[in-house]
Design an enzyme around this catalytic site. Structure first.
Site, PDB file in Angstrom:
ATOM      1  N   GLU A  67       0.841  -1.198   0.000  1.00 47.13           N
ATOM      2  CA  GLU A  67       0.000   0.000   0.000  1.00 47.13           C
ATOM      3  C   GLU A  67       0.871   1.241   0.000  1.00 47.13           C
ATOM      4  O   GLU A  67       1.924   1.237   0.619  1.00 47.13           O
ATOM      5  CB  GLU A  67      -0.934  -0.022   1.211  1.00 47.13           C
ATOM      6  CG  GLU A  67      -1.950  -1.139   1.106  1.00 47.13           C
ATOM      7  CD  GLU A  67      -3.035  -1.079   2.171  1.00 47.13           C
ATOM      8  OE1 GLU A  67      -3.066  -0.105   2.936  1.00 47.13           O
ATOM      9  OE2 GLU A  67      -3.851  -1.996   2.202  1.00 47.13           O
ATOM     10  N   HIS A  85      -8.342   1.514   1.416  1.00 44.37           N
ATOM     11  CA  HIS A  85      -8.750   1.330   2.805  1.00 44.37           C
ATOM     12  C   HIS A  85      -9.176   2.666   3.417  1.00 44.37           C
ATOM     13  O   HIS A  85     -10.138   2.737   4.147  1.00 44.37           O
ATOM     14  CB  HIS A  85      -7.598   0.717   3.600  1.00 44.37           C
ATOM     15  CG  HIS A  85      -7.943   0.354   5.004  1.00 44.37           C
ATOM     16  ND1 HIS A  85      -8.921  -0.554   5.321  1.00 44.37           N
ATOM     17  CD2 HIS A  85      -7.429   0.773   6.181  1.00 44.37           C
ATOM     18  CE1 HIS A  85      -8.989  -0.686   6.636  1.00 44.37           C
ATOM     19  NE2 HIS A  85      -8.104   0.115   7.177  1.00 44.37           N
TER      20      HIS A  85
END
Length: 181
Positions: A67, A85
Site C-alpha cells: 500500500e 482502505h
C-alpha cells in the site's frame, strides 16, 4: 462450508498469508472472500488464481499486500471489488496532503501562521502591509503580551496587529510591527 469468509485479525507473523492457496483449496466452491482487516493476510496471487478457476466466486478488498496499492493480481478481475482502505490512501489524496503540509510549513516560516497542528496553538493572522512580523513562541505564562508590548514600545515602534494563542503550557504571539525592528 461458509458462503462468505471475512477476515478480522491483526497482521502478525502468525496471520500473514493465513488465507493462501492451501487454505483456499479447502473452502466451499463459490465462496466469497472479504478482507478489510490488513493487507498481507490473503495471498493475493493465490486468490486471483482461485477466482480465475471459478473455485472462489468473488472478493472484496480494501487492504493489499503493498500500500498504497497501485498493482495487485486482483485488479481488473470480474467479481472483485477493490477500494482504498482510507480515502487518504489514494495518490490524489496523498499528493493533496503533501501540498497541504508544504503550504503549512511555508506559512509558518514566512508568517508564523500555524494551521491544523496537534500540539501547537492555532495561530492565524493576516499579515499587515508594510509591517514586519515577529513570531514569539514561549511558555504560557502571565504577562507575556505585556512584556512584548513594552519591548516594542521601548524600541520606538508601534504594534499594528497582535494575536496571542495558547494551548496547555505553550503559547505563540504574532506581532505586526510598523517600521524596522
Amino acid at each position: 462450508r461458509a458462503d462468505f469468509i471475512t477476515l478480522h485479525v491483526p497482521m502478525t507473523d502468525k496471520t500473514r498469508g493465513i488465507l493462501g492457496a492451501e487454505a483456499l483449496a479447502k473452502t466451499k466452491p463459490g465462496v466469497r472472500i472479504i478482507n478489510c482487516a490488513r493487507g498481507g493476510l490473503v495471498d493475493e496471487a493465490a486468490l486471483a488464481d482461485a477466482i480465475k478457476s471459478g473455485h472462489v466466486a468473488g472478493a472484496g478488498f480494501d487492504v493489499f499486500e503493498t500500500e498504497p496499492a497501485t498493482e495487485s493480481p486482483l485488479f481488473g478481475l470480474d467479481n472483485v471489488v477493490c477500494t482504498p482502505h482510507l480515502g487518504a490512501s489514494t495518490k490524489e489524496a496523498e499528493r493533496n496532503c503533501a501540498i497541504m503540509a508544504a503550504d503549512s510549513l511555508r506559512g509558518f516560516l514566512e508568517d508564523g501562521q500555524v494551521h491544523n497542528s496537534v500540539n501547537f496553538p492555532e495561530a492565524v493572522m493576516p499579515r499587515e502591509e508594510g509591517t514586519h512580523r515577529l513570531v514569539i513562541v514561549n511558555r504560557n505564562v502571565p504577562n507575556m503580551v505585556g512584556q512584548v508590548s513594552t519591548i516594542v514600545a521601548q524600541a520606538g515602534r508601534n504594534i499594528e496587529n497582535l494575536l496571542n494563542r495558547s494551548r496547555g503550557e505553550l503559547a505563540v504571539t504574532l506581532v505586526d510591527v510598523v517600521g524596522e525592528f
